[in-house]
Design a protein around this motif. Structure first.
Motif, mmCIF file in Angstrom:
data_model
loop_
_atom_site.group_PDB
_atom_site.id
_atom_site.type_symbol
_atom_site.label_atom_id
_atom_site.label_comp_id
_atom_site.label_asym_id
_atom_site.label_seq_id
_atom_site.Cartn_x
_atom_site.Cartn_y
_atom_site.Cartn_z
ATOM 1 N N VAL A 277 0.840 -1.204 0.000
ATOM 2 C CA VAL A 277 0.000 0.000 0.000
ATOM 3 C C VAL A 277 0.870 1.248 0.000
ATOM 4 N N TYR A 278 1.930 1.238 0.784
ATOM 5 C CA TYR A 278 2.844 2.377 0.822
ATOM 6 C C TYR A 278 3.446 2.639 -0.560
ATOM 7 N N LEU A 279 3.888 1.586 -1.233
ATOM 8 C CA LEU A 279 4.476 1.751 -2.567
ATOM 9 C C LEU A 279 3.442 2.234 -3.585
ATOM 10 N N LEU A 280 2.222 1.725 -3.492
ATOM 11 C CA LEU A 280 1.169 2.190 -4.400
ATOM 12 C C LEU A 280 0.864 3.666 -4.174
ATOM 13 N N LEU B 120 -9.203 1.327 -5.560
ATOM 14 C CA LEU B 120 -9.960 0.082 -5.718
ATOM 15 C C LEU B 120 -9.095 -1.108 -5.330
ATOM 16 N N THR B 121 -7.844 -1.093 -5.751
ATOM 17 C CA THR B 121 -6.921 -2.173 -5.400
ATOM 18 C C THR B 121 -6.665 -2.217 -3.899
ATOM 19 N N ILE B 122 -6.384 -1.086 -3.302
ATOM 20 C CA ILE B 122 -6.074 -1.046 -1.863
ATOM 21 C C ILE B 122 -7.265 -1.527 -1.038
ATOM 22 N N ILE B 123 -8.450 -1.061 -1.349
ATOM 23 C CA ILE B 123 -9.630 -1.419 -0.559
ATOM 24 C C ILE B 123 -10.020 -2.875 -0.775
ATOM 25 N N SER B 124 -9.980 -3.333 -2.026
ATOM 26 C CA SER B 124 -10.374 -4.726 -2.264
ATOM 27 C C SER B 124 -9.344 -5.703 -1.704
ATOM 28 N N TRP B 125 -8.060 -5.368 -1.732
ATOM 29 C CA TRP B 125 -7.046 -6.242 -1.143
ATOM 30 C C TRP B 125 -7.120 -6.249 0.373
ATOM 31 N N LEU B 126 -7.668 -5.215 0.980
ATOM 32 C CA LEU B 126 -7.802 -5.173 2.432
ATOM 33 C C LEU B 126 -8.813 -6.203 2.926
ATOM 34 N N VAL B 127 -9.758 -6.576 2.083
ATOM 35 C CA VAL B 127 -10.803 -7.508 2.484
ATOM 36 C C VAL B 127 -10.249 -8.921 2.674
ATOM 37 N N TYR B 128 -9.235 -9.326 1.898
ATOM 38 C CA TYR B 128 -8.703 -10.684 1.979
ATOM 39 C C TYR B 128 -8.189 -11.060 3.369
ATOM 40 N N PRO B 129 -7.326 -10.256 4.012
ATOM 41 C CA PRO B 129 -6.889 -10.659 5.358
ATOM 42 C C PRO B 129 -8.009 -10.621 6.396
ATOM 43 N N THR C 198 -15.233 -10.734 -3.481
ATOM 44 C CA THR C 198 -14.027 -9.905 -3.441
ATOM 45 C C THR C 198 -13.180 -10.118 -4.683
ATOM 46 N N ASP C 199 -13.056 -11.373 -5.137
ATOM 47 C CA ASP C 199 -12.321 -11.644 -6.378
ATOM 48 C C ASP C 199 -12.962 -10.960 -7.570
ATOM 49 N N LEU C 200 -14.282 -10.989 -7.639
ATOM 50 C CA LEU C 200 -14.965 -10.334 -8.754
ATOM 51 C C LEU C 200 -14.732 -8.831 -8.742
ATOM 52 N N VAL C 201 -14.817 -8.209 -7.578
ATOM 53 C CA VAL C 201 -14.584 -6.769 -7.495
ATOM 54 C C VAL C 201 -13.124 -6.440 -7.791
ATOM 55 N N ALA C 202 -12.202 -7.207 -7.199
ATOM 56 C CA ALA C 202 -10.780 -6.899 -7.331
ATOM 57 C C ALA C 202 -10.259 -7.134 -8.748
ATOM 58 N N LYS C 203 -10.736 -8.151 -9.401
ATOM 59 C CA LYS C 203 -10.174 -8.499 -10.711
ATOM 60 C C LYS C 203 -11.069 -8.045 -11.865
ATOM 61 N N VAL C 204 -12.310 -8.485 -11.864
ATOM 62 C CA VAL C 204 -13.216 -8.137 -12.956
ATOM 63 C C VAL C 204 -13.590 -6.650 -12.884
ATOM 64 N N GLY C 205 -13.836 -6.155 -11.672
ATOM 65 C CA GLY C 205 -14.167 -4.740 -11.523
ATOM 66 C C GLY C 205 -13.020 -3.845 -11.953
#
Length: 116
Positions: free
Chosen positions: A25-28, A49-58, A83-90
């Motif tokens: 997240v820091y690098l992004l 979108l990437t930061i928020i959707s990746w936060l859901v996984y942990p 979450t996969d649909l939002v993170a990848k397809v979205g």
């Protein structure tokens, strides 16, 4: 790794993965908010979108069957699927639907271009 270890140690793997998430997240964010204003609104939206959707996984992992078992397995699989649909397809849908706008914007970051 966390699924293959016993209870006290699997949470250490979860904490280590959160450490790598914070670094990512820091690098992004550093790439997004650099001094030259690289990217525009489309990159800003895709980054968040990437930061928020990746936060859901942990969060799902710690609440799911491998973590504290607060969620049932079917709930965990359903949330991971959404979450996969939002993170990848979205992500791809948003990028492709705004592709014409991205091509129309002039590149602001000239420092990454190398002239030989």
């Amino acid at each position: 790794m966390g699924a293959m270890t016993v209870a006290p140690f699997k949470y250490m793997w979860w904490i280590a993965s959160l450490g790598f998430y914070v670094i990512t997240v820091y690098l992004l964010l550093m790439r997004l908010y650099n001094a030259e204003g690289y990217g525009g609104q489309i990159l800003k939206t895709l980054t968040w979108l990437t930061i928020i959707s990746w936060l859901v996984y942990p969060i799902i992992w710690i609440l799911g069957s491998e973590g504290t078992a607060a969620l049932g397995l079917s709930q965990q699989v359903g949330l991971i699927t959404i979450t996969d649909l939002v993170a990848k397809v979205g992500f791809c849908f948003y990028l492709l639907s705004h592709l014409d706008e991205a091509e129309a914007e002039e590149s602001i970051n000239h420092s990454s271009q190398q002239y030989v």
